[in-house]
Enzyme design. Structure first.
Site, PDB file in Angstrom:
ATOM      1  N   SER A 255       0.872  -1.177   0.000  1.00 28.18           N
ATOM      2  CA  SER A 255       0.000   0.000   0.000  1.00 28.18           C
ATOM      3  C   SER A 255       0.909   1.227   0.000  1.00 28.18           C
ATOM      4  O   SER A 255       2.107   1.106   0.309  1.00 28.18           O
ATOM      5  CB  SER A 255      -0.842  -0.019   1.284  1.00 28.18           C
ATOM      6  OG  SER A 255      -1.415   1.243   1.543  1.00 28.18           O
TER       7      SER A 255
ATOM      8  N   TYR B 109      -1.967  -1.376  10.399  1.00 29.08           N
ATOM      9  CA  TYR B 109      -1.920  -1.515   8.943  1.00 29.08           C
ATOM     10  C   TYR B 109      -0.581  -1.004   8.407  1.00 29.08           C
ATOM     11  O   TYR B 109       0.069  -1.649   7.587  1.00 29.08           O
ATOM     12  CB  TYR B 109      -3.086  -0.715   8.351  1.00 29.08           C
ATOM     13  CG  TYR B 109      -3.352  -0.917   6.876  1.00 29.08           C
ATOM     14  CD1 TYR B 109      -4.028  -2.036   6.415  1.00 29.08           C
ATOM     15  CD2 TYR B 109      -2.959   0.041   5.942  1.00 29.08           C
ATOM     16  CE1 TYR B 109      -4.310  -2.206   5.064  1.00 29.08           C
ATOM     17  CE2 TYR B 109      -3.237  -0.124   4.590  1.00 29.08           C
ATOM     18  CZ  TYR B 109      -3.917  -1.252   4.160  1.00 29.08           C
ATOM     19  OH  TYR B 109      -4.190  -1.406   2.819  1.00 29.08           O
TER      20      TYR B 109
HETATM   21  P1  NAD Z   1     -11.701  -6.337  -0.083  1.00 28.45           P
HETATM   22  O1  NAD Z   1     -12.314  -6.229   1.275  1.00 28.45           O
HETATM   23  O2  NAD Z   1     -12.497  -5.964  -1.262  1.00 28.45           O
HETATM   24  O3  NAD Z   1     -11.143  -7.820  -0.311  1.00 28.45           O
HETATM   25  C1  NAD Z   1     -10.388  -8.485   0.651  1.00 28.45           C
HETATM   26  C2  NAD Z   1     -10.577  -9.978   0.479  1.00 28.45           C
HETATM   27  O4  NAD Z   1      -9.734 -10.646   1.450  1.00 28.45           O
HETATM   28  C3  NAD Z   1     -12.020 -10.452   0.769  1.00 28.45           C
HETATM   29  O5  NAD Z   1     -12.459 -11.302  -0.275  1.00 28.45           O
HETATM   30  C4  NAD Z   1     -11.900 -11.205   2.093  1.00 28.45           C
HETATM   31  O6  NAD Z   1     -12.834 -12.284   2.217  1.00 28.45           O
HETATM   32  C5  NAD Z   1     -10.462 -11.714   2.009  1.00 28.45           C
HETATM   33  N1  NAD Z   1      -9.902 -12.050   3.336  1.00 28.45           N
HETATM   34  C6  NAD Z   1      -9.995 -11.332   4.478  1.00 28.45           C
HETATM   35  N2  NAD Z   1      -9.372 -11.985   5.465  1.00 28.45           N
HETATM   36  C7  NAD Z   1      -8.884 -13.137   4.936  1.00 28.45           C
HETATM   37  C8  NAD Z   1      -8.147 -14.228   5.467  1.00 28.45           C
HETATM   38  N3  NAD Z   1      -7.802 -14.276   6.751  1.00 28.45           N
HETATM   39  N4  NAD Z   1      -7.789 -15.232   4.634  1.00 28.45           N
HETATM   40  C9  NAD Z   1      -8.145 -15.188   3.326  1.00 28.45           C
HETATM   41  N5  NAD Z   1      -8.864 -14.201   2.775  1.00 28.45           N
HETATM   42  C10 NAD Z   1      -9.222 -13.188   3.576  1.00 28.45           C
HETATM   43  O7  NAD Z   1     -10.370  -5.468   0.020  1.00 28.45           O
HETATM   44  P2  NAD Z   1      -9.382  -4.842  -1.089  1.00 28.45           P
HETATM   45  O8  NAD Z   1      -9.492  -3.370  -0.998  1.00 28.45           O
HETATM   46  O9  NAD Z   1      -9.551  -5.509  -2.407  1.00 28.45           O
HETATM   47  O10 NAD Z   1      -7.972  -5.223  -0.448  1.00 28.45           O
HETATM   48  C11 NAD Z   1      -7.115  -6.217  -0.978  1.00 28.45           C
HETATM   49  C12 NAD Z   1      -5.684  -5.892  -0.549  1.00 28.45           C
HETATM   50  O11 NAD Z   1      -5.308  -4.637  -1.089  1.00 28.45           O
HETATM   51  C13 NAD Z   1      -5.480  -5.794   0.965  1.00 28.45           C
HETATM   52  O12 NAD Z   1      -4.245  -6.382   1.322  1.00 28.45           O
HETATM   53  C14 NAD Z   1      -5.434  -4.300   1.194  1.00 28.45           C
HETATM   54  O13 NAD Z   1      -4.712  -3.955   2.356  1.00 28.45           O
HETATM   55  C15 NAD Z   1      -4.749  -3.846  -0.073  1.00 28.45           C
HETATM   56  N6  NAD Z   1      -4.922  -2.431  -0.401  1.00 28.45           N
HETATM   57  C16 NAD Z   1      -6.168  -1.923  -0.583  1.00 28.45           C
HETATM   58  C17 NAD Z   1      -6.313  -0.582  -0.892  1.00 28.45           C
HETATM   59  C18 NAD Z   1      -7.650   0.045  -1.097  1.00 28.45           C
HETATM   60  O14 NAD Z   1      -7.700   1.278  -1.103  1.00 28.45           O
HETATM   61  N7  NAD Z   1      -8.713  -0.712  -1.280  1.00 28.45           N
HETATM   62  C19 NAD Z   1      -5.174   0.232  -1.003  1.00 28.45           C
HETATM   63  C20 NAD Z   1      -3.923  -0.328  -0.813  1.00 28.45           C
HETATM   64  C21 NAD Z   1      -3.811  -1.673  -0.510  1.00 28.45           C
END
Ligand code: NAD
Length: 260
Positions: free
Chosen positions: A142, A155
């Site tokens: 991130s 985080y």
């Molecule tokens: P999201 O909530 O849409 O998807 C996350 C997925 O992870 C879900 O399908 C959930 O069921 C799964 N999950 C949660 N805990 C789990 C576990 N213990 N084991 C297996 N699966 C699990 O979120 P997103 O925004 O798509 O985030 C995905 C990644 O991207 C994360 O690592 C997040 O930190 C990172 N990220 C997101 C953003 C943002 O702005 N959305 C920015 C930077 C980084």
């Protein structure tokens, strides 16, 4: 096609960024594994890939549980014959000021982001070495792998930690053609971010529109969210790159929020 018959495991692929990466990899000819704690949603993504003529399977995987990770990877190897690409993407967000952060929630955050990255890497590396084809390991970092924000101590700590793991895996994997890199997105409108907007509004005493404009997108060059497609394009680059020239790196995709 850039990933013809490559076996690609994407954790957290039932939703958001992971789902888009899975769809992109499938379009590029990969055999995609939708690994998620939510099996029903993972199966729906696998079915949608199959409906478009792609190849995908769903596996249940809580990335914090070693036995579940190992079982899921064994299932993938039995079905598809190996592992070429791992995208360690599963993640959640919990926000509190440091002095109010419940210890159990701190540990949960580090478990999902750091233990999850470690356990999936540990399970996939032997198969990447055994195939002789090398592989690509991609961690979902991130901007918070580089920067801090208030309320996000767990985080930010976890996302910074992924850079250390990536650099070590890049060094240990080099001789086997196994690359490791981190993608560092800015804010992307996914369920993870949609949940944070009202939480941050309450914690910071702002309206939801102010959280978006004055907190989330304030430092971008154009006030725009990064998209799941933007992140998936970078994930495709890291997965398909042809040599060890691109390893141990972290690439920020954030509309200029963070510049390095
Ligand atoms: P999201 O909530 O849409 O998807 C996350 C997925 O992870 C879900 O399908 C959930 O069921 C799964 N999950 C949660 N805990 C789990 C576990 N213990 N084991 C297996 N699966 C699990 O979120 P997103 O925004 O798509 O985030 C995905 C990644 O991207 C994360 O690592 C997040 O930190 C990172 N990220 C997101 C953003 C943002 O702005 N959305 C920015 C930077 C980084």
């Amino acid at each position: 096609m850039k990933l013809d018959s490559k076996v690609c495991i994407v954790t957290g692929a039932a939703s958001g960024i992971g789902k888009e990466i899975a769809l992109t990899y499938a379009r590029e000819g990969a055999k995609v594994v939708i690994a998620d704690i939510n099996l029903q949603a993972a199966q729906a993504v696998a079915d949608s890939i199959a409906a478009l003529g792609g190849t995908a399977m769903a596996v249940t995987m809580d990335v914090t549980r070693e036995a579940e990770v190992d079982d899921a990877v064994a299932k993938v190897v039995a079905a598809y014959g190996g592992v070429d690409v791992l995208v360690s993407n599963a993640g959640v967000q919990i926000v509190h000021p440091v002095e109010e952060f419940p210890f159990a929630e701190w540990k949960k955050m580090l478990a999902i982001h750091l233990d999850g990255a470690f356990l999936t890497t540990k399970a996939c590396l032997p198969h990447m070495k055994a195939s002789g084809r090398g592989g690509s390991i991609i961690y979902m970092g991130s901007v918070h792998s580089k920067e801090a924000s208030v309320l996000k101590s767990a985080y930010v700590t976890a996302k910074h930690g992924l850079i250390g793991l990536c650099k070590t895996v890049a060094k240990e994997g080099g001789a086997h053609g196994i690359r490791a890199n981190v993608i560092c997105p800015g804010f992307v409108r996914t369920p993870l971010v949609d949940k944070q907007i009202p939480e941050q509004a309450q914690a910071l005493g702002l309206s939801e529109a102010e959280v978006i404009a004055k907190v989330m997108l304030k430092e971008t060059v154009d006030g725009e969210f990064t998209t799941v497609q933007d992140v998936a394009e970078v994930a495709l680059l890291f997965a398909s790159f042809g040599s060890n020239a691109l390893t141990g790196q972290s690439l920020v995709v954030s509309h200029g929020w963070f510049m390095q």
